[in-house]
Design an enzyme around this catalytic site. Structure first.
Site, PDB file in Angstrom:
ATOM      1  N   LYS A  20      20.474   7.008  34.998  1.00 51.94           N
ATOM      2  CA  LYS A  20      21.763   7.687  34.882  1.00 51.94           C
ATOM      3  C   LYS A  20      21.664   8.945  34.014  1.00 51.94           C
ATOM      4  O   LYS A  20      20.681   9.127  33.273  1.00 51.94           O
ATOM      5  CB  LYS A  20      22.806   6.691  34.373  1.00 51.94           C
ATOM      6  CG  LYS A  20      23.004   5.534  35.359  1.00 51.94           C
ATOM      7  CD  LYS A  20      24.099   4.572  34.944  1.00 51.94           C
ATOM      8  CE  LYS A  20      24.281   3.471  35.983  1.00 51.94           C
ATOM      9  NZ  LYS A  20      25.353   2.525  35.635  1.00 51.94           N
ATOM     10  N   ARG A 114      18.524  -2.223  29.823  1.00 54.75           N
ATOM     11  CA  ARG A 114      19.854  -1.793  29.387  1.00 54.75           C
ATOM     12  C   ARG A 114      20.052  -2.007  27.885  1.00 54.75           C
ATOM     13  O   ARG A 114      20.788  -1.260  27.238  1.00 54.75           O
ATOM     14  CB  ARG A 114      20.917  -2.520  30.194  1.00 54.75           C
ATOM     15  CG  ARG A 114      21.063  -1.968  31.618  1.00 54.75           C
ATOM     16  CD  ARG A 114      22.061  -2.739  32.429  1.00 54.75           C
ATOM     17  NE  ARG A 114      22.261  -2.152  33.750  1.00 54.75           N
ATOM     18  CZ  ARG A 114      22.530  -2.856  34.843  1.00 54.75           C
ATOM     19  NH1 ARG A 114      22.618  -4.180  34.769  1.00 54.75           N
ATOM     20  NH2 ARG A 114      22.718  -2.254  35.994  1.00 54.75           N
ATOM     21  N   ASN A 124      25.437   2.280  30.633  1.00 48.25           N
ATOM     22  CA  ASN A 124      24.414   1.232  30.600  1.00 48.25           C
ATOM     23  C   ASN A 124      23.064   1.697  31.146  1.00 48.25           C
ATOM     24  O   ASN A 124      22.210   0.887  31.501  1.00 48.25           O
ATOM     25  CB  ASN A 124      24.885  -0.021  31.343  1.00 48.25           C
ATOM     26  CG  ASN A 124      25.164   0.244  32.814  1.00 48.25           C
ATOM     27  OD1 ASN A 124      25.024   1.360  33.300  1.00 48.25           O
ATOM     28  ND2 ASN A 124      25.546  -0.801  33.528  1.00 48.25           N
ATOM     29  N   HIS A 127      20.945   1.709  37.054  1.00 46.41           N
ATOM     30  CA  HIS A 127      21.642   0.992  38.124  1.00 46.41           C
ATOM     31  C   HIS A 127      20.641   0.220  38.969  1.00 46.41           C
ATOM     32  O   HIS A 127      19.510   0.668  39.178  1.00 46.41           O
ATOM     33  CB  HIS A 127      22.393   1.981  39.020  1.00 46.41           C
ATOM     34  CG  HIS A 127      22.934   1.379  40.276  1.00 46.41           C
ATOM     35  ND1 HIS A 127      24.142   0.704  40.323  1.00 46.41           N
ATOM     36  CD2 HIS A 127      22.422   1.313  41.535  1.00 46.41           C
ATOM     37  CE1 HIS A 127      24.352   0.270  41.546  1.00 46.41           C
ATOM     38  NE2 HIS A 127      23.328   0.629  42.314  1.00 46.41           N
TER      39      HIS A 127
END
Length: 212
Positions: A20, A114, A124, A127
């Protein structure tokens, strides 16, 4: 009476992984963890999604209170999407990730990704596809030209051939006729290897910035 046994088969599963936006700068070390965990990185892209594209990707979360913050977070900068492959890739990747909430992960699974890279319940870090259906949909979203098992049949197979295979094959056969090599089969095989538009990028391909 001798009973013939079927040959052993190895089923290789694929899942989608996303690094992310807030931890893209940690990609190299995360990629090393992925490879040391037995995964093959079949394809990867670095891209920047718009809020609308993030809404489409997370359509199953639509209507939940955190949805606007989620789409804002995921569209806040470039992300890295990867297709990971190995035996039981979906469950192994989810196990490596740990709980969705990074605060919970830090308490209960401190060695999970995470827990290490995440910040809170929203940020977090990474994915992973939740199941096979989600993996298929998400891979097609991020990698529209990739073939996802099961291999298409019938009209879907014809559409794929006409769209992706026939143009490349026609170009190769045209050049074959012009060059007239001594061994046309070997020449065509070599040409297709070099000019395959869907050739997967394995393990450590270069990051290519591209619009989406």
């Amino acid at each position: 009476m001798e009973i013939s046994m079927p040959p052993p088969q190895i089923y290789v599963e694929k899942t989608l992984a996303i690094i992310k936006p807030d931890i893209v700068d940690r990609e190299e070390e995360i990629r090393d963890i992925i490879l040391r965990s037995g995964f093959t990185i079949v394809q990867r892209r670095k891209l920047h999604l718009s809020p609308e594209q993030c809404s489409n990707f997370y359509v199953e979360q639509y209507g939940k209170m955190f949805f606007p913050n989620l789409t804002a977070y995921m569209s806040s900068g470039p992300l890295v999407a990867m297709i990971l492959a190995r035996h039981k890739a979906i469950s192994y990747w989810l196990e490596l990730l740990g709980p969705n909430n990074s605060l919970v992960a830090k308490e209960t699974y401190p060695d999970s990704l995470r827990a290490i890279y995440g910040t809170d319940d929203l940020r977090n870090a990474l994915h992973g596809s939740s199941d096979f259906a989600a993996a298929e949909r998400e891979i097609r979203f991020m990698f529209p030209e990739v073939i996802v098992e099961p291999i298409p049949v019938g009209q879907a197979a014809k559409d794929y051939l006409n769209l992706y295979v026939m143009p490349t094959l026609l170009e190769g056969l045209t050049k074959l006729c012009k060059q007239k090599p001594a061994d046309p089969l070997i020449w065509l095989a070599d040409w297709l290897l070099k000019n395959n538009p869907n050739k997967p990028k394995l393990c450590h391909p270069l990051i290519v910035e591209e619009p989406y």
